[in-house]
Design an enzyme around this catalytic site. Structure first.
Site, PDB file in Angstrom:
ATOM      1  N   CYS A  34      54.382  23.427 -16.816  1.00 60.16           N
ATOM      2  CA  CYS A  34      54.814  23.300 -18.204  1.00 60.16           C
ATOM      3  C   CYS A  34      54.657  21.867 -18.682  1.00 60.16           C
ATOM      4  O   CYS A  34      54.542  20.936 -17.887  1.00 60.16           O
ATOM      5  CB  CYS A  34      56.289  23.692 -18.353  1.00 60.16           C
ATOM      6  SG  CYS A  34      56.718  25.324 -17.757  1.00 60.16           S
ATOM      7  N   ASP A 434      41.178 -15.294 -34.772  1.00 54.98           N
ATOM      8  CA  ASP A 434      41.002 -14.592 -36.035  1.00 54.98           C
ATOM      9  C   ASP A 434      41.946 -15.201 -37.076  1.00 54.98           C
ATOM     10  O   ASP A 434      43.168 -15.225 -36.898  1.00 54.98           O
ATOM     11  CB  ASP A 434      41.320 -13.111 -35.818  1.00 54.98           C
ATOM     12  CG  ASP A 434      41.014 -12.276 -37.033  1.00 54.98           C
ATOM     13  OD1 ASP A 434      40.051 -11.513 -36.975  1.00 54.98           O
ATOM     14  OD2 ASP A 434      41.756 -12.388 -38.023  1.00 54.98           O
TER      15      ASP A 434
END
Length: 502
Positions: A34, A434
């Site tokens: 399960c 950046d």
């Protein structure tokens, strides 16, 4: 991503949906496995065995639970967090490598013999490459049976099975149901559209879908991609021919995938591509818990729950897009890529495909504008990808990929790391050079110089890609106006205002 037996047992006792897809629970007394959130009565600890994959449970003789259908869970985030051979193999299997190239092809891509790869995966994941690929086919078949009205014969081949009988036997073995019985269990019928599918893509919430749609809208290449505030679609080249897909968020916040493919075998890899683009296998609650533990980041996490790091539709295309966008604005990069695609892209009856690497290598210099060195770098990278001297795929080893890219003229750390973030889905990439990211860091009260930011960000490992996404989002919006020459910098350094920074 590693949990003890007790931690996993507490998760299944609480029926915690956060763990769905991260492991399966096999119950010896019933012979079934399960998902962790299965609503059935929690089994006794002595009857439980946890497996990392459903394939391992299959190999151990268990069948899937008919009540919770563990194959319907989102994919495991472990394959992005982990960078080892097992994780790379799982990414390649989901992209259809075993169906196209067999186990020898998968092993060659990973640098092992078939026998050694089988031993390694069996030790790590409880199943060999054939069993893992078979489990992936079963998952795809279940998805198509309950999510579409495709004929069962078409489902078999779309899932990667070599025959209808092989598909039927696998479905019976895994789910203890025939394909027809499995289809009959779906809750709602779907409208049949010839040549197309319409599926719901499962994910772990929350999901900042609007953020991904906005990211794509800012960078959409005209003719190839189309966007709205709630949808993204594009044409792309698959091994079997041209394809198209659209991901749309409906009024209930579900993500629906519509797709068309030239060959049914491309369908499962296309679904995997769409999931990568939207980063749907991420575990946002775990990421947010880790990031919000640092007080400067808590407001960012609260402001944008479920942030995602968009993936790439095609690794080769991603490299070209990143290189073209290194030194120019998002708008300028989009204009350049649209012009390149209009001139060199492949036109199909349905739309436009991004240019092949051969076309860019041969004719890119006639179309691209800008510094000659950058044009040579772009066409040189395209030529290397076209002749195979440079390889780039979702199954690459991260450090090896980075080193190979840095060895190419005109590719610096920003581009190499950005490609790793987007192509491999690496969750632990920071781009300290950046400028937009550093502006977001300053706005959030973090150090904004590259060295200090890198040192501070180490505490957020292994989630630095998501830190980057939050810092991009936190960056102040720049006023519109002419671009100053001072913003241009050498090609190998980090871009101050690149195609992919905002």
């Amino acid at each position: 991503m590693s949990h003890s037996f007790d931690e996993r047992y507490r998760a299944i006792s609480a029926r915690d949906t956060r763990f769905d897809g991260q492991f399966v629970t096999a119950v010896r007394s019933t012979g079934i496995y399960c998902r962790p959130s299965c609503p059935a009565r929690t089994p006794k600890p002595q009857n439980v065995t946890f497996f990392p994959t459903s394939a391992a449970a299959h190999e151990a003789g268990y069948r899937a639970c008919k009540r919770c259908l563990p194959e319907a869970a989102p994919g495991s985030p472990a394959w992005d967090v982990r960078g080892d051979t097992a994780a790379r193999a799982m990414r390649l299997i989901s992209s259809g490598v075993v169906e196209r190239e067999g186990v020898p092809g998968l092993a060659a891509r990973l640098g092992y013999s078939s026998r050694h790869l089988t031993r390694l995966l069996t030790t790590e994941l409880g199943a060999g490459p054939l069993a893992l690929a078979r489990a992936h086919r079963a998952h795809t078949a279940r998805m198509l049976l309950v999510g579409t009205d495709m004929p069962i014969a078409d489902v078999a081949f779309a899932a990667g099975f070599h025959s209808i009988r092989q598909c039927n036997d696998t479905i019976r073995e895994v789910f203890a149901l025939t394909p027809g019985e499995l289809r009959a269990r779906r809750r709602t019928a779907t409208a049949a559209v010839p040549g197309a599918i319409d599926l719901i893509l499962p994910y772990r919430g929350p999901l900042d879908a609007a953020g991904v749609f906005a990211w794509m809208a800012a960078r959409a290449v005209t003719g190839v991609e189309e966007t709205t505030p709630t949808s993204f679609s594009r044409h792309l080249r698959m091994p079997g021919g041209p394809a198209w897909f659209e991901v749309r968020q409906d009024e209930t916040a579900r993500l629906r995938l519509r797709a068309r493919v030239a060959q049914l075998g491309d369908l499962a890899p296309l679904v995997a591509t769409a999931r990568r683009i939207f980063d749907l296998d991420a575990d946002p609650l775990a990421i947010e818990e880790a990031l919000a533990a640092h007080s400067p980041l808590a407001p960012l996490v609260t402001r944008t729950p479920g942030i995602r790091v968009p993936g790439a539709a095609d690794p080769h295309e991603m490299l070209i897009r990143a290189m073209i966008g290194q030194q120019i604005t998002v708008v300028a990069a989009r204009t350049a890529l649209t012009a390149l695609t209009a001139a060199l892209g492949e036109r199909t009856p349905d739309g436009l495909l991004f240019p092949t690497m051969t076309a860019i290598a041969t004719h890119g210099a006639e179309v691209l504008r800008g510094p000659a060195a950058r044009i040579r770098a772009v066409t040189g990278a395209a030529a290397a990808l076209a002749d195979g001297s440079l390889t780039l795929s979702v199954g690459d080893d991260g450090p090896t990929q980075r080193a190979a890219l840095l060895a190419m003229p005109g590719i610096g750390p920003w581009t190499a790391d950005y490609v790793r973030m987007r192509v491999l889905g690496d969750p632990d990439v920071l781009l300290p050079g950046d400028v937009a990211l550093r502006a977001g860091a300053a706005a959030a009260g973090l150090p904004s110089d590259p060295k200090s930011l890198t040192a501070w960000a180490e505490r957020t490992a292994p989630w630095r890609s998501y830190l980057s996404a939050h810092l991009w989002r936190a960056a102040p919006v720049r006023p519109a106006g002419p671009r100053s020459r001072s913003a241009v910098r050498p090609a190998r350094g980090p871009a101050p205002d690149t195609e992919e920074t905002s």
